[in-house]
Design an enzyme around this catalytic site. Sequence first.
Site, PDB file in Angstrom:
ATOM      1  N   TYR A  44       0.730  -1.217  -0.017  1.00 47.78           N
ATOM      2  CA  TYR A  44      -0.011  -0.098  -0.021  1.00 47.78           C
ATOM      3  C   TYR A  44       0.916   1.196   0.076  1.00 47.78           C
ATOM      4  CZ  TYR A  44      -3.633   3.090   1.542  1.00 47.78           C
ATOM      5  OH  TYR A  44      -4.848   4.085   1.834  1.00 47.78           O
ATOM      6  N   LYS A  59       1.000   4.107  -2.824  1.00 49.19           N
ATOM      7  CA  LYS A  59       0.676   5.618  -2.680  1.00 49.19           C
ATOM      8  C   LYS A  59       2.217   6.488  -3.024  1.00 49.19           C
ATOM      9  CE  LYS A  59      -3.606   4.829  -1.531  1.00 49.19           C
ATOM     10  NZ  LYS A  59      -4.643   5.435  -2.574  1.00 49.19           N
TER      11      LYS A  59
HETATM   12  P1  NAP Z   1     -13.522   2.366   0.734  1.00 46.67           P
HETATM   13  O1  NAP Z   1     -14.426   2.892   1.763  1.00 46.67           O
HETATM   14  O2  NAP Z   1     -12.896   0.769   1.181  1.00 46.67           O
HETATM   15  O3  NAP Z   1     -14.101   2.620  -0.387  1.00 46.67           O
HETATM   16  C1  NAP Z   1     -13.217   2.320  -1.576  1.00 46.67           C
HETATM   17  C2  NAP Z   1     -13.780   2.596  -2.881  1.00 46.67           C
HETATM   18  O4  NAP Z   1     -12.827   2.381  -3.962  1.00 46.67           O
HETATM   19  C3  NAP Z   1     -15.288   1.978  -3.009  1.00 46.67           C
HETATM   20  O5  NAP Z   1     -16.405   2.773  -3.762  1.00 46.67           O
HETATM   21  C4  NAP Z   1     -14.830   0.621  -4.014  1.00 46.67           C
HETATM   22  O6  NAP Z   1     -15.768   0.276  -4.722  1.00 46.67           O
HETATM   23  C5  NAP Z   1     -13.816   1.099  -5.147  1.00 46.67           C
HETATM   24  N1  NAP Z   1     -12.819   0.256  -5.548  1.00 46.67           N
HETATM   25  C6  NAP Z   1     -12.101  -0.603  -4.644  1.00 46.67           C
HETATM   26  N2  NAP Z   1     -11.246  -1.372  -5.415  1.00 46.67           N
HETATM   27  C7  NAP Z   1     -11.774  -0.873  -6.926  1.00 46.67           C
HETATM   28  C8  NAP Z   1     -11.315  -1.332  -8.167  1.00 46.67           C
HETATM   29  N3  NAP Z   1     -10.568  -2.232  -8.314  1.00 46.67           N
HETATM   30  N4  NAP Z   1     -11.830  -0.441  -9.325  1.00 46.67           N
HETATM   31  C9  NAP Z   1     -12.869   0.274  -8.937  1.00 46.67           C
HETATM   32  N5  NAP Z   1     -13.375   0.791  -7.635  1.00 46.67           N
HETATM   33  C10 NAP Z   1     -12.678   0.198  -6.734  1.00 46.67           C
HETATM   34  O7  NAP Z   1     -12.210   3.131   0.904  1.00 46.67           O
HETATM   35  P2  NAP Z   1     -11.671   4.746   1.352  1.00 46.67           P
HETATM   36  O8  NAP Z   1     -11.386   4.655   2.843  1.00 46.67           O
HETATM   37  O9  NAP Z   1     -13.078   5.514   1.092  1.00 46.67           O
HETATM   38  O10 NAP Z   1     -10.462   5.083   0.753  1.00 46.67           O
HETATM   39  C11 NAP Z   1     -10.765   5.787  -0.585  1.00 46.67           C
HETATM   40  C12 NAP Z   1      -9.354   6.308  -1.127  1.00 46.67           C
HETATM   41  O11 NAP Z   1      -8.694   6.789  -0.219  1.00 46.67           O
HETATM   42  C13 NAP Z   1      -8.372   5.178  -1.246  1.00 46.67           C
HETATM   43  O12 NAP Z   1      -7.406   5.429  -2.296  1.00 46.67           O
HETATM   44  C14 NAP Z   1      -7.387   5.024  -0.050  1.00 46.67           C
HETATM   45  O13 NAP Z   1      -6.438   4.328  -0.089  1.00 46.67           O
HETATM   46  C15 NAP Z   1      -7.587   6.405   0.274  1.00 46.67           C
HETATM   47  N6  NAP Z   1      -7.162   6.499   1.587  1.00 46.67           N
HETATM   48  C16 NAP Z   1      -7.998   6.231   2.938  1.00 46.67           C
HETATM   49  C17 NAP Z   1      -7.678   6.508   4.154  1.00 46.67           C
HETATM   50  C18 NAP Z   1      -8.662   5.950   5.074  1.00 46.67           C
HETATM   51  O14 NAP Z   1      -8.148   6.183   6.337  1.00 46.67           O
HETATM   52  N7  NAP Z   1      -9.963   5.573   5.077  1.00 46.67           N
HETATM   53  C19 NAP Z   1      -6.580   6.907   4.517  1.00 46.67           C
HETATM   54  C20 NAP Z   1      -5.772   7.580   3.589  1.00 46.67           C
HETATM   55  C21 NAP Z   1      -6.110   7.240   2.217  1.00 46.67           C
HETATM   56  P3  NAP Z   1     -16.490  -1.136  -4.585  1.00 46.67           P
HETATM   57  O15 NAP Z   1     -17.343  -1.149  -3.299  1.00 46.67           O
HETATM   58  O16 NAP Z   1     -17.430  -1.598  -5.606  1.00 46.67           O
HETATM   59  O17 NAP Z   1     -15.462  -2.252  -4.358  1.00 46.67           O
END
Ligand code: NAP
Length: 248
Positions: A156, A160
């Site tokens: 991961y 990133k």
């Molecule tokens: P999340 O709640 O798990 O949601 C992930 C989203 O991405 C969902 O809509 C999912 O759709 C979609 N997705 C996953 N794999 C995919 C694929 N192969 N093709 C198309 N869509 C896909 O995650 P989140 O926390 O909102 O994270 C969003 C972004 O922010 C990510 O890049 C993550 O690395 C980053 N981020 C998150 C955090 C945190 O603490 N949450 C911190 C830093 C960065 P499906 O449900 O259909 O799979």
Amino acid sequence: MASLKDKVAIITGGSRGIGRAIAKALALEGCSIAITYKSSSAQAQELVNEILNMNSKALAIQADSAKFEDAQRVVDEVLKNFGKIDILINNAGITRDNLLLRMSEEDWDEVIETNLKGVFNFTKAAIKHMISQRSGKIINIASVVGLIGNPGQANYAASKAGIIGFTKALAKEVASRNIQVNVVAPGYVETEMTEKLSEEQKKRLFELIPAKRIAKPEEIAYVVKFLASHEADYITGQVIVVDGGLTA
Ligand code: NAP
């Protein structure tokens, strides 16, 4: 803040979490929204209905960010339906955590292909249109883990950190075409991705975060909305960290 009325945005992984909050924040400014998802079609459709009720246009398209042909299909469909692409938010991301000693090649590949190659796929598919339009905003969602690392997340963190390098290189390539490319790097955000943490892990985390809480998805969306606006036209190739002071 300038309105995003008549703008068109693609948000990858917009069905849940941070992507969903970004979609709503941009729609509230009058932007037409295309979200992608991999499998959560019910949540994606529910969001489309919510945005249509806000009197903005919306579209949900099933597309695996890891596949270039899916990205090209999304771009073609958005151009057909909305006529242009002004904003691309590369947000889709996954985790497959393990110590490197126990990390499988499959978990490495899946994370790199979804998170990093996904950014290449959608950007490559959309950039030609932005170049001929002579304007565009690309905002890539990375993570503070790409800056400072985290044990158990070598795949991961590499994905990133790769997004950050990609962003800086591309920003320099397309700045003269009036296209801005930036990264938003969140700390810990309340979504299904962080739901898996145990109470003990969360407690330890709070101790490390000067703000003593994790972010709401909307707090990431506000920053993305600013970067997508006309007011951010002179910001490019930057990493904007939104982490409650974690990396200060
Ligand atoms: P999340 O709640 O798990 O949601 C992930 C989203 O991405 C969902 O809509 C999912 O759709 C979609 N997705 C996953 N794999 C995919 C694929 N192969 N093709 C198309 N869509 C896909 O995650 P989140 O926390 O909102 O994270 C969003 C972004 O922010 C990510 O890049 C993550 O690395 C980053 N981020 C998150 C955090 C945190 O603490 N949450 C911190 C830093 C960065 P499906 O449900 O259909 O799979």
